[in-house]
Design an enzyme around this catalytic site. Structure first.
Site, PDB file in Angstrom:
ATOM      1  N   HIS A 147     -32.184 -74.138   8.251  1.00 26.86           N
ATOM      2  CA  HIS A 147     -31.713 -73.366   8.846  1.00 26.86           C
ATOM      3  C   HIS A 147     -30.134 -72.548   8.718  1.00 26.86           C
ATOM      4  O   HIS A 147     -30.046 -71.128   8.407  1.00 26.86           O
ATOM      5  CB  HIS A 147     -31.590 -74.199  10.313  1.00 26.86           C
ATOM      6  CG  HIS A 147     -30.837 -72.956  11.104  1.00 26.86           C
ATOM      7  ND1 HIS A 147     -31.571 -71.984  12.530  1.00 26.86           N
ATOM      8  CD2 HIS A 147     -29.774 -72.409  11.809  1.00 26.86           C
ATOM      9  CE1 HIS A 147     -30.642 -71.579  13.019  1.00 26.86           C
ATOM     10  NE2 HIS A 147     -30.027 -71.574  12.519  1.00 26.86           N
ATOM     11  N   GLU A 148     -29.578 -73.377   8.238  1.00 25.45           N
ATOM     12  CA  GLU A 148     -28.224 -73.094   7.523  1.00 25.45           C
ATOM     13  C   GLU A 148     -28.732 -72.649   6.249  1.00 25.45           C
ATOM     14  O   GLU A 148     -28.290 -71.862   5.455  1.00 25.45           O
ATOM     15  CB  GLU A 148     -27.453 -74.089   7.715  1.00 25.45           C
ATOM     16  CG  GLU A 148     -27.401 -75.220   8.541  1.00 25.45           C
ATOM     17  CD  GLU A 148     -26.628 -74.531   9.552  1.00 25.45           C
ATOM     18  OE1 GLU A 148     -26.111 -73.151   9.290  1.00 25.45           O
ATOM     19  OE2 GLU A 148     -26.597 -74.800  11.525  1.00 25.45           O
ATOM     20  N   PRO A 178      -2.722 -65.822  22.744  1.00 24.94           N
ATOM     21  CA  PRO A 178      -2.457 -66.712  22.974  1.00 24.94           C
ATOM     22  C   PRO A 178      -1.640 -67.809  21.583  1.00 24.94           C
ATOM     23  O   PRO A 178      -2.481 -67.690  20.807  1.00 24.94           O
ATOM     24  CB  PRO A 178      -3.157 -68.192  23.968  1.00 24.94           C
ATOM     25  CG  PRO A 178      -3.972 -66.714  24.904  1.00 24.94           C
ATOM     26  CD  PRO A 178      -4.135 -65.825  23.841  1.00 24.94           C
ATOM     27  N   GLY A 179      -0.945 -68.131  21.279  1.00 26.36           N
ATOM     28  CA  GLY A 179      -0.446 -68.923  20.001  1.00 26.36           C
ATOM     29  C   GLY A 179      -0.377 -68.234  18.881  1.00 26.36           C
ATOM     30  O   GLY A 179      -0.473 -68.497  17.278  1.00 26.36           O
TER      31      GLY A 179
END
Length: 608
Positions: free
Chosen positions: A424-425, A204-205
C-alpha cells in the site's frame, strides 16, 4: 513569612483557643475533684456541725467538710444562704460554719459574658474564615471590578525581537510601534500620529503571543497584559468596570502598551448572529470601544491584541481609529523554519551531522509551536536513549511523532497484513515518484503510528503558494496509489485506503466547486460557505445552484476521481518490478527515506 500567611496562622490559632475554651466550659466540671450535693444536704450537714466553711460565688456553693472533702451545690437565684442557715438554726448553738461570700469584679463579669457568647463567636469565626477562603482573600470583596492585568517588569526582559523569527513583516510593523514610543519626535515632525491599536491575526501556534512578549521586552514603557476572558464575569457590568480600571491604570502610566490576548472572547459581533447575544460581553465591548476611540482621544496608550478568529470580531472594533493596523501571521516558509529551529536549538547539544536546512524542508506547514515541540521531543528522545548529543535520528523520529503520533512498538500484526501495508505505502511512493507533477516521496515506513499502519511523507522540491491543476490531479493519483497496489497485488481491497479516498474526493470537489477547474461548468464557484479563516474548518454551506447543476458537479467530481484512479493503475502496472522491490525492502527494513528511496525507485528491475 508573608503577611497573608501570618494572618492565616493567627486565625487558626484563635479558632483553636476558642475550641479549647468551649471544651473547658462545657466539660469543666468533669475535671473538678469536688462532689455535687443538694442544697438541703449542705444545710443539714452545717446543722450537724460537719462543715468547716461555705464559699458563695453567685449561685454556686463550695463547701469544705471537717474531713477536708470538697462539696459543691447550687442555691436558688436571689436567695441568701445565710438566711437559709439561720432559718435552720445554724450558728445559734446547734452548729457553726464560716460563710465566705466571693464578689465578682469587672474582669470576671466580662469573662463570664464572653464565655456565654463563646460558641456564637466560634461559629461566626469559622463562617468568616470560609467566606474569606472562597473569595481568595478579603480584599477581593471590594476589588471585584478591578482589572486583573499584569504589569510587565521592563527591567528584566526575557524575550526580544531577536528571539522571534519567520515573521519578518509582522516584526517590522511592531518594531515601528516600539520605535514610535521611544522616539516620537521623528514621527511627529512629519505630522504622523501614533497608532491606536495593532491586531495580530493568524492560526494557532504562529507566534502572536510570542511577538507580544517581544514587544514587552523591547519597549521601554510600561506593558500591561491581560486575557480577553478575564473581562467577562457572571455579573453584568463587571467586565466594563474592569475595562475602565485597566485603561485608568494605563493612562496613569502613559505612554504604555496594553496587550489583550484572545480578544475574540470579548470582541464578538454584537447582537444576533455567530456567537449570539450576551449582555455582559456586549457591555464590556462597548466600554472597550469608548476607551479606544471615544471623546477622550488624547491618551497615549497603544492596544495590542491577538486573535485567530477575526471573522467574528465586531466591525466597530476593527475600524481605523481603534485597530489601525492588522498584522497577519502565517506559517513560516522554509527559511523561516530554519531560523526558528536554530533559535530553539540554542542551549541544546546537537550532533555535527544535523542539518537544520534539511529538517526545515521536511517540515512544510509546521508552525513555530510545532517546531518548538519538534526540538523538545528530539531532546527527550536523546535523553531516553542515553545519548550525550541530539542526532538526526531523533529529529526524524520527532517529525513522525508530531505528524502521526508515537510509534506502536507492541502492536501485533500478521505477516499478510504487514505485507499489505508495505505494498500500500509502496504504491503511494511509486506513483508520486513517476508522475512529473507530483510531489516526490521523501520517506516511506510501515511502522504503525497513531491511527495509521504506515505512512508515506512527500516533500515538494520547492515551496509555492500557488498550486496548478496538474499538481492537484497528481496528488489525487498519488492518494489512489495505495488502493490500486492492493487491488493489483492481492486482488482485493481493504479499509486502509479510506482516508486516501476521502482526500482525493475533497481535492476533486474543491477543484470543481471553488477553483473553477471544470470545462463543463466553467470558471465559477458553487455554494456560499462560512469558514473559520485561520482554524481551517468549515462552518456551513448554502447551495446557490439548481439540482441540475448539483448533478453535474457530482458527475465532474466522479470523473476526476476515476481519472486519477486510472492514472495510478497505469503507472503501477508499468512499474510493477519497482513496486515489488520497494515493498520487499520495507518488509525487511520497515523504513526508507531520502536518497536511498530515490535510488531504489530509479533502478531498473526485471519485469514481474
Amino acid at each position: 513569612m508573608d503577611p497573608r500567611s501570618m494572618r492565616s496562622m493567627f486565625i487558626y490559632l484563635m479558632i483553636a483557643v476558642a475550641g479549647m475554651a468551649i471544651i473547658f466550659t462545657v466539660f469543666g466540671d468533669s475535671f473538678n475533684p469536688s462532689t455535687e450535693v443538694p442544697i438541703s444536704k449542705v444545710i443539714s450537714m452545717a446543722k450537724q456541725g460537719e462543715l468547716r466553711t461555705i464559699e458563695v460565688r453567685g449561685d454556686t456553693l463550695s463547701a469544705v467538710t471537717i474531713d477536708g472533702e470538697m462539696l459543691t451545690s447550687r442555691k436558688e437565684q436571689g436567695s441568701s444562704i445565710i438566711e437559709q442557715l439561720g432559718d435552720a438554726g445554724v450558728n445559734e448553738g446547734s452548729g457553726y460554719v464560716d460563710v465566705v461570700v466571693e464578689g465578682t469584679g469587672g474582669i470576671g463579669s466580662f469573662f463570664g459574658i464572653l464565655l456565654n457568647f463563646l460558641p456564637v463567636i466560634f461559629f461566626g469565626a469559622i463562617l468568616l474564615f470560609m467566606m474569606r477562603q472562597a473569595q481568595g482573600g478579603g480584599s477581593q470583596t471590594f476589588g471585584f471590578g478591578k482589572s486583573k492585568a499584569k504589569l510587565f517588569d521592563s527591567d528584566n526582559p526575557r524575550v526580544g525581537f531577536v528571539d522571534v523569527q519567520g515573521v519578518d513583516e509582522a516584526k517590522e510593523e511592531l518594531e515601528e510601534v516600539v520605535e514610535f514610543l521611544k522616539t516620537p519626535e521623528r514621527f511627529l515632525a512629519l505630522g504622523a500620529k501614533i497608532p491606536k491599536g495593532v491586531l495580530l491575526m493568524g492560526p494557532p501556534g504562529v507566534g502572536k503571543t510570542l511577538l507580544a512578549r517581544a514587544v514587552a521586552g523591547e519597549a521601554e514603557v510600561p506593558f500591561f497584559s491581560i486575557s480577553g476572558s478575564e473581562f467577562v464575569e457572571m455579573f453584568v457590568g463587571v467586565g466594563a468596570s474592569r475595562v475602565r480600571d485597566l485603561f485608568d491604570q494605563a493612562k496613569k502610566n502613559a505612554p504604555c502598551i496594553v496587550f489583550v490576548d484572545e480578544i475574540d472572547a470579548v470582541g464578538r459581533h454584537r447582537g444576533a448572529g455567530l456567537g449570539g447575544g450576551h449582555d455582559e460581553r456586549e457591555q464590556t465591548l462597548n466600554q472597550i470601544l469608548v476607551e479606544m476611540d471615544g471623546f477622550d482621544t488624547n491618551t497615549n496608550v497603544i492596544v495590542l491584541a491577538s486573535t485567530n478568529r477575526p471573522d467574528i470580531l465586531d466591525p466597530a472594533l476593527l475600524r481605523p481609529g481603534r485597530f489601525d493596523r492588522r498584522v497577519t501571521l502565517d506559517t513560516p516558509d522554509v527559511k523561516g523554519r530554519e531560523e526558528i529551529l536554530n533559535i530553539h536549538a540554542k542551549g541544546k547539544p546537537f550532533d555535527d551531522s544535523v542539518d537544520f536546512e534539511g529538517i526545515a524542508k521536511q517540515t512544510s506547514g509546521f508552525s513555530g509551536a510545532d517546531l518548538m515541540n519538534l526540538v523538545n521531543e528530539s531532546a527527550i528522545l536523546a535523553a531516553r536513549r542515553n545519548k550525550k548529543a541530539i542526532s538526526y535520528d531523533e529529529l526524524a523520529e520527532s517529525i513522525d511523532r508530531v505528524l502521526a503520533g508515537p510509534e506502536k512498538k507492541n502492536k501485533v500484526i500478521s505477516d499478510r497484513e504487514r505485507s499489505m501495508v508495505a505494498y500500500h505505502e509502496a504504491g503511494h511512493a511509486l506513483v508520486g515518484h513517476v508522475l512529473p507533477y507530483a510531489d516526490p516521496p521523501y520517506k516511506v515506513t510501515i511502522v504503525a503510528r497513531g491511527q495509521t499502519g504506515g505512512h508515506t511523507r512527500f516533500q515538494p522540491e520547492e515551496e509555492s503558494s500557488l498550486i496548478t491543476q496538474n499538481q492537484l490531479e497528481a496528488r489525487m493519483a498519488s492518494a489512489m496509489g495505495g488502493r490500486v497496489a492492493e487491488e493489483l497485488v492481492f486482488y482485493e481491497i481493504t479499509t486502509g485506503a479510506g482516508n486516501d479516498l476521502e482526500q482525493a474526493t475533497n481535492i476533486a470537489k474543491t477543484m470543481i466547486t471553488r477553483l473553477g477547474m471544470s470545462k463543463k461548468l466553467g470558471p465559477r464557484t458553487f455554494g456560499k460557505r462560512e469558514e473559520l479563516v485561520f482554524l481551517g474548518k468549515q462552518g456551513s454551506e448554502q447551495a446557490d445552484y439548481s439540482d441540475d447543476i448539483a448533478q453535474t458537479i457530482d458527475e465532474e467530481v466522479h470523473g476526476l476521481v476515476e481519472k486519477s484512479y486510472r492514472v495510478a493503475t497505469e503507472t503501477i502496472k508499468s512499474n510493477m518490478s519497482k513496486l515489488t522491490a520497494l515493498a520487499e525492502y520495507l518488509l525487511e527494513h520497515e523504513t526508507i527515506e531520502g536518497d536511498k528511496l530515490k535510488d531504489l525507485l530509479n533502478q531498473s528491475y526485471p519485469s514481474v
